[in-house]
Design a protein around this motif. Structure first.
Motif, PDB file in Angstrom:
ATOM      1  N   UNK A 173      40.817  75.927  55.428  1.00 49.85           N
ATOM      2  CA  UNK A 173      41.070  77.094  54.596  1.00 49.85           C
ATOM      3  C   UNK A 173      41.827  76.654  53.346  1.00 49.85           C
ATOM      4  N   UNK A 174      41.278  76.966  52.197  1.00 48.91           N
ATOM      5  CA  UNK A 174      41.899  76.632  50.918  1.00 48.91           C
ATOM      6  C   UNK A 174      42.162  77.930  50.182  1.00 48.91           C
ATOM      7  N   UNK A 175      43.394  78.111  49.721  1.00 60.02           N
ATOM      8  CA  UNK A 175      43.758  79.351  49.053  1.00 60.02           C
ATOM      9  C   UNK A 175      44.456  79.055  47.725  1.00 60.02           C
ATOM     10  N   UNK A 176      43.863  79.566  46.641  1.00 59.59           N
ATOM     11  CA  UNK A 176      44.475  79.540  45.306  1.00 59.59           C
ATOM     12  C   UNK A 176      44.932  78.139  44.901  1.00 59.59           C
ATOM     13  N   UNK A 186      45.669  69.128  31.463  1.00 61.17           N
ATOM     14  CA  UNK A 186      44.323  69.409  31.950  1.00 61.17           C
ATOM     15  C   UNK A 186      44.415  70.240  33.219  1.00 61.17           C
ATOM     16  N   UNK A 187      43.787  71.412  33.227  1.00 64.33           N
ATOM     17  CA  UNK A 187      43.708  72.245  34.428  1.00 64.33           C
ATOM     18  C   UNK A 187      42.424  71.840  35.145  1.00 64.33           C
ATOM     19  N   UNK A 188      42.528  70.829  36.001  1.00 65.47           N
ATOM     20  CA  UNK A 188      41.342  70.242  36.620  1.00 65.47           C
ATOM     21  C   UNK A 188      40.772  71.123  37.719  1.00 65.47           C
ATOM     22  N   UNK A 189      41.647  71.765  38.502  1.00 69.27           N
ATOM     23  CA  UNK A 189      41.242  72.703  39.553  1.00 69.27           C
ATOM     24  C   UNK A 189      42.032  73.983  39.319  1.00 69.27           C
ATOM     25  N   UNK A 190      41.320  75.099  39.255  1.00 74.95           N
ATOM     26  CA  UNK A 190      41.933  76.342  38.773  1.00 74.95           C
ATOM     27  C   UNK A 190      41.756  77.482  39.784  1.00 74.95           C
ATOM     28  N   UNK A 191      42.757  77.684  40.640  1.00 75.71           N
ATOM     29  CA  UNK A 191      42.812  78.831  41.535  1.00 75.71           C
ATOM     30  C   UNK A 191      41.595  78.906  42.461  1.00 75.71           C
ATOM     31  N   UNK A 192      41.314  77.804  43.135  1.00 77.72           N
ATOM     32  CA  UNK A 192      40.139  77.706  44.010  1.00 77.72           C
ATOM     33  C   UNK A 192      40.497  78.158  45.422  1.00 77.72           C
ATOM     34  N   UNK A 201      38.253  67.482  46.091  1.00 77.30           N
ATOM     35  CA  UNK A 201      38.147  66.726  47.336  1.00 77.30           C
ATOM     36  C   UNK A 201      39.398  65.923  47.629  1.00 77.30           C
ATOM     37  N   UNK A 202      39.979  65.313  46.618  1.00 74.41           N
ATOM     38  CA  UNK A 202      41.191  64.521  46.803  1.00 74.41           C
ATOM     39  C   UNK A 202      42.411  65.394  47.069  1.00 74.41           C
ATOM     40  N   UNK A 203      42.441  66.582  46.477  1.00 74.88           N
ATOM     41  CA  UNK A 203      43.524  67.516  46.760  1.00 74.88           C
ATOM     42  C   UNK A 203      43.507  67.949  48.226  1.00 74.88           C
ATOM     43  N   UNK A 204      42.310  68.213  48.751  1.00 70.85           N
ATOM     44  CA  UNK A 204      42.191  68.657  50.139  1.00 70.85           C
ATOM     45  C   UNK A 204      42.765  67.603  51.087  1.00 70.85           C
ATOM     46  N   UNK A 205      42.535  66.327  50.770  1.00 71.77           N
ATOM     47  CA  UNK A 205      43.020  65.235  51.617  1.00 71.77           C
ATOM     48  C   UNK A 205      44.444  64.817  51.274  1.00 71.77           C
ATOM     49  N   UNK A 206      45.013  65.445  50.278  1.00 74.85           N
ATOM     50  CA  UNK A 206      46.348  65.114  49.768  1.00 74.85           C
ATOM     51  C   UNK A 206      46.433  63.679  49.264  1.00 74.85           C
ATOM     52  N   UNK A 207      45.331  63.175  48.724  1.00 69.63           N
ATOM     53  CA  UNK A 207      45.371  61.932  47.977  1.00 69.63           C
ATOM     54  C   UNK A 207      45.968  62.196  46.600  1.00 69.63           C
ATOM     55  N   UNK A 208      45.866  63.441  46.151  1.00 65.61           N
ATOM     56  CA  UNK A 208      46.539  63.958  44.960  1.00 65.61           C
ATOM     57  C   UNK A 208      47.308  65.194  45.406  1.00 65.61           C
ATOM     58  N   UNK A 209      48.514  65.371  44.895  1.00 66.76           N
ATOM     59  CA  UNK A 209      49.306  66.540  45.263  1.00 66.76           C
ATOM     60  C   UNK A 209      48.971  67.710  44.339  1.00 66.76           C
ATOM     61  N   UNK A 210      48.735  68.903  44.904  1.00 68.17           N
ATOM     62  CA  UNK A 210      48.388  70.061  44.077  1.00 68.17           C
ATOM     63  C   UNK A 210      49.595  70.606  43.319  1.00 68.17           C
ATOM     64  N   UNK A 211      49.300  71.344  42.250  1.00 76.64           N
ATOM     65  CA  UNK A 211      50.350  72.047  41.517  1.00 76.64           C
ATOM     66  C   UNK A 211      50.782  73.286  42.283  1.00 76.64           C
ATOM     67  N   UNK A 212      49.824  73.998  42.880  1.00 75.95           N
ATOM     68  CA  UNK A 212      50.124  75.186  43.679  1.00 75.95           C
ATOM     69  C   UNK A 212      48.950  75.471  44.599  1.00 75.95           C
TER      70      UNK A 212
END
Length: 286
Positions: free
Chosen positions: A5-8, A32-38, A62-73
């Motif tokens: 489950x991915x929220x915002x 750069x807003x690479x991923x925007x409220x997905x 994909x990398x955010x989901x695996x936490x290879x990159x940390x999300x902004x929110x």
């Protein structure tokens, strides 16, 4: 409950932050807003295809989901577990359930290691794949490790003789099979397939897609399949999400998305991609 489950989910790269992971000062010189409220749900056992042109934010997601990159929110839950609230030790355990197949089979395998070492590395790190042996520094028997490595090679259509060889001795398709075997090593539930066939020619890519479908049936895997090719995504996916400028602009059943698209960007992707027949050949070593 969905498996994922991915929220915002949002990722904003600062002017000095690199989306390619090369550290501070290697960025694009602008925010750069690479991923925007997905927001997305992925059900256990399905393939969600994520399609869009280069730069749309697919690989970053994909990398955010695996936490290879940390999300902004935003938030990410795997089987009800909050990934963003997980500490280092908990995240280490959760990574057994989440793996990635990278785009470039030439760059994703360490050229200094033999195939046996490449496939054994995640088993050693996570203490998986064999019986415990008294006095063993990594908690695994050598024979248990070898058996697991050979089992992985057979699963992806490669011979046991591959163990003693180096990545440069294989073709592109064979290297991608090794990358897939490495992703399977810890018996994950969820795999991000980050454009796994884009660096391969069409016939070899079709064999890899067929292999992924076969492995999904055998091991009950759940995929996020990222690609810029609508025909490939349509062949493999249960549902398709269309990404444009960091946003999901359309999501639905694969047939609905490809035959009755609602968004203008989805229609443009379909019009720009030549029709190809679905690959039907069995997965063989290439």
């Amino acid at each position: 409950m969905p498996l994922l489950e991915i929220r915002n989910l949002t990722k904003i790269f600062s002017p000095t932050e690199s989306p390619f992971g090369f550290g501070p000062g290697a960025g694009l010189g602008r925010e750069v807003r690479a991923v925007d409220d997905v927001s997305l749900d992925i059900q256990a056992g399905e393939t969600l295809g994520l399609v869009g042109e280069s730069g749309s934010g697919k690989s970053t997601l994909g990398r955010l989901i695996l936490r290879l990159i940390e999300p902004t929110s935003g938030s990410i839950f795997l089987d009800g577990r909050d990934l963003l609230a997980a500490g280092a030790s908990e995240m280490r355990l959760l990574r057994r359930d989440m793996q990635i197949i990278f785009q470039d089979p030439f760059a994703s395998l360490d050229p200094r290691f033999r195939v046996e070492e490449i496939l054994a590395e995640p088993l050693i790190i996570h203490r998986e794949g064999g019986h415990r042996e008294a006095g063993s520094s990594n908690g695994l028997t050598r024979q248990g490790m070898r058996d697991r490595v050979r089992e992985l090679l057979r699963a992806v259509g490669l011979d046991e003789s591959a163990c003693r060889r180096y990545p440069h001795e294989f073709s592109g398709g064979q290297r991608q099979r090794i990358g897939i075997a490495r992703a399977l090593a810890l018996r994950p539930r969820f795999i991000v397939c980050d454009e796994p066939v884009s660096a391969l020619d069409v016939s070899v890519g079709a064999q890899i897609v067929n292999l992924l479908a076969q492995l999904q049936r055998e091991f009950g895997l759940t995929y996020l399949f990222i690609s810029h090719s609508m025909p490939v995504v349509r062949y493999l996916s249960t549902r398709i999400a269309v990404m444009y400028r960091g946003k999901i602009v359309e999501i639905g059943d694969a047939t609905q998305i490809t035959e009755r698209p609602q968004h203008a960007y989805t229609r443009s992707l379909l019009e720009a991609t030549p029709e190809i027949s679905a690959a039907t050949g069995s997965a063989t070593s290439t």
